[in-house]
Design an enzyme around this catalytic site. Sequence first.
Site, PDB file in Angstrom:
ATOM      1  N   SER A   1      42.622  31.914  49.291  1.00 19.61           N
ATOM      2  CA  SER A   1      42.720  32.776  48.117  1.00 19.61           C
ATOM      3  C   SER A   1      42.102  34.147  48.383  1.00 19.61           C
ATOM      4  O   SER A   1      41.046  34.249  49.000  1.00 19.61           O
ATOM      5  CB  SER A   1      41.995  32.101  46.959  1.00 19.61           C
TER       6      SER A   1
ATOM      7  N   ALA B   1      33.980  43.241  48.572  1.00 22.95           N
ATOM      8  CA  ALA B   1      33.396  43.135  47.234  1.00 22.95           C
ATOM      9  C   ALA B   1      34.494  43.482  46.228  1.00 22.95           C
ATOM     10  O   ALA B   1      34.343  44.359  45.388  1.00 22.95           O
ATOM     11  CB  ALA B   1      32.199  44.068  47.081  1.00 22.95           C
TER      12      ALA B   1
ATOM     13  N   GLY C   1      35.788  41.587  43.852  1.00 18.48           N
ATOM     14  CA  GLY C   1      35.350  41.237  42.500  1.00 18.48           C
ATOM     15  C   GLY C   1      36.445  40.645  41.640  1.00 18.48           C
ATOM     16  O   GLY C   1      36.562  40.964  40.451  1.00 18.48           O
ATOM     17  N   LEU C   2      37.258  39.773  42.252  1.00 20.82           N
ATOM     18  CA  LEU C   2      38.249  38.996  41.507  1.00 20.82           C
ATOM     19  C   LEU C   2      39.275  39.844  40.755  1.00 20.82           C
ATOM     20  O   LEU C   2      39.608  39.548  39.611  1.00 20.82           O
ATOM     21  CB  LEU C   2      37.550  38.035  40.524  1.00 20.82           C
TER      22      LEU C   2
ATOM     23  N   ASN D   1      36.914  28.049  41.855  1.00 21.63           N
ATOM     24  CA  ASN D   1      35.989  28.896  42.599  1.00 21.63           C
ATOM     25  C   ASN D   1      34.699  29.059  41.808  1.00 21.63           C
ATOM     26  O   ASN D   1      34.655  29.808  40.834  1.00 21.63           O
ATOM     27  CB  ASN D   1      36.689  30.246  42.839  1.00 21.63           C
TER      28      ASN D   1
ATOM     29  N   CYS E   1      32.197  32.867  43.951  1.00 24.85           N
ATOM     30  CA  CYS E   1      32.466  34.274  44.259  1.00 24.85           C
ATOM     31  C   CYS E   1      31.157  35.058  44.221  1.00 24.85           C
ATOM     32  O   CYS E   1      30.490  35.107  43.191  1.00 24.85           O
ATOM     33  CB  CYS E   1      33.455  34.888  43.272  1.00 24.85           C
TER      34      CYS E   1
ATOM     35  N   GLY F   1      36.465  29.359  56.957  1.00 24.41           N
ATOM     36  CA  GLY F   1      35.416  30.271  57.397  1.00 24.41           C
ATOM     37  C   GLY F   1      35.722  30.724  58.803  1.00 24.41           C
ATOM     38  O   GLY F   1      35.462  30.014  59.758  1.00 24.41           O
ATOM     39  N   GLY F   2      36.355  31.892  58.917  1.00 30.22           N
ATOM     40  CA  GLY F   2      36.597  32.480  60.232  1.00 30.22           C
ATOM     41  C   GLY F   2      37.707  31.864  61.053  1.00 30.22           C
ATOM     42  O   GLY F   2      37.812  32.133  62.251  1.00 30.22           O
TER      43      GLY F   2
ATOM     44  N   GLY G   1      41.566  32.751  56.121  1.00 22.37           N
ATOM     45  CA  GLY G   1      41.242  33.849  55.216  1.00 22.37           C
ATOM     46  C   GLY G   1      41.380  35.213  55.846  1.00 22.37           C
ATOM     47  O   GLY G   1      42.488  35.735  56.002  1.00 22.37           O
TER      48      GLY G   1
END
Lengths: 243, 303
Positions: free
Chosen positions: B21, B70, B72-73, B128, B131, B244-245, B266
């Site tokens: 996401s 950042a 922020g959704l 989620n 965040c 993650g990565g 991601g």
Amino acid sequence: MKDSVFKVLTNKKIAKNTYEMTLRGDVSDISAPGQFVNVKLDGFYLRRPISVCNVEGDVLTLIYKAVGRGTELMAEMTGGEELLTLTGLGNGYDTKKSGDKPLLVGGGAGVPPMYLLCRELVKEGKHPTVILGFGSSDEVFYEDEFKALGAEVIVTTVDGSYGIKGFVTDAFSGLSPTYFYTCGPEPMLKAVYDKSECSGSFSFEERMGCGFGACMGCSCKTKYGNKRICRDGPVLEKEEIIW
Amino acid sequence: MVNTKVTLCGVEIDNPIIPASGTFGFGYEFAELYDINVLGSLSFKGTTLEPRFGNPTPRIAECPEGMLNAVGLQNPGVDKVKECELPKLREVFHKPVMANVSGFSEYEYVTTVEKLDSEPDIAWFEVNISCPNVHGGGMSFGTSCQSAEAITRAVRRVTKKPLIIKLSPNVTDIVSIAKACEAGGADGISLINTLLGMRIDLKKRRPILANTTGGYSGPAVLPVAVRMVYQVYDAVKIPLVGMGGVSRAEDVIEFMLAGATAVEVGAANLVDPFASKKIIDELPLVMEKYGIKNLSEIIGGAH
């Protein structure tokens, strides 16, 4: 949008901290002046977005300022390097809106995209005037190149060491353009916005994540809703901008 | 021939690769580049009850082997998602979709899930609670066992679809939070969201991000994520979605050995728009290299 390898042909300093790089590769997705490419550099995670200065045949010209570690690394390249590059990014300028006498206003690192735009406008039989704004005489570049395209060229420097002393807007008097196109630092864009009487297109800069609209890193608010500088821009119309 | 199929919370998918996401929008932009039906699924852009612009810019910063965001959704809100985004996604993607939802109160989480529950393409909810880029919501629910369990329980009441809770790594003990979610009725756990980070502009002597802090993602965080998946796998019975990565097929195998049933990709999608496809293309070859016939057999294999 295409992701392909470009080979560096030449890379030379043309003004203070300013470099002109030519690269050979697949330019078929570059469809308008004012678009940008996103260049992958070894040792850096995110790519570097750089506006397209010129395309001729399969040769792409980029002009960039060495301002951070990424662009400093680019400045050291001597030719032969291979750079993975996303091309065809951004909406670019629409030359159809120009009228007969468009005004092109570029400031510093905002000058390069004006070159391909100017070339296209001249090719369409229009009569552009170009204002190139710099801080000082040692930063000036591409004055002759624009003249060679057949454009009327005015140079301004903030310290007055070359051309008209002051900002690009100090060169506005006496001009009555049919439309204008501009690219440069945001305070310059705002000054152009405030001083201009006709409609126009503004190219914005923002720190980007992906460069193709996926991450929402470079969003801005406009009168027509939220836009992504990288995908819905970088060119926004005067009418939609919210400062 | 190798078998890449896995079953995530009762739903079989062709392969375990799911774009994460916030790195894949609502899929249709990537569909211009390749047939996104090669994906196992996709987790769409974090959706909230109300439209959100997100944080001021700059929202992005370069990091060693990764990036800070950042955002922020930013999203158009659940009603617009239903009305505009999901129909566009449906045109280009014909597989089960993971709905990523977020909120600033229990009511917002619950109402957003309720509104999306009737969407036939949605096979799982990924809630989620992690965040790091919003205040008074997001991660604040995911950093205590009580609130994590409360949100899980509340959402559980309004959907029968598999409920996956996405956890933050910015906690002292992710295992206890995963257990709290399981106790609250979660069907799965996805982990990790981004690590809270910060960068400073040396010339301006100010934080690069307008939000000061952002979430760190990219290859640099992979070992942290693998460790957390490994620890949580030992502690819960429900399946895990690891992330993650992830940027290569080998990373997928590593997460699955740690205990992940599926794996999200991601930040890699942002530096290479073809990353998820490339990982899927490479996966059978890498499986052969490591002697894996059925991918589902290696889940938790490192324990």
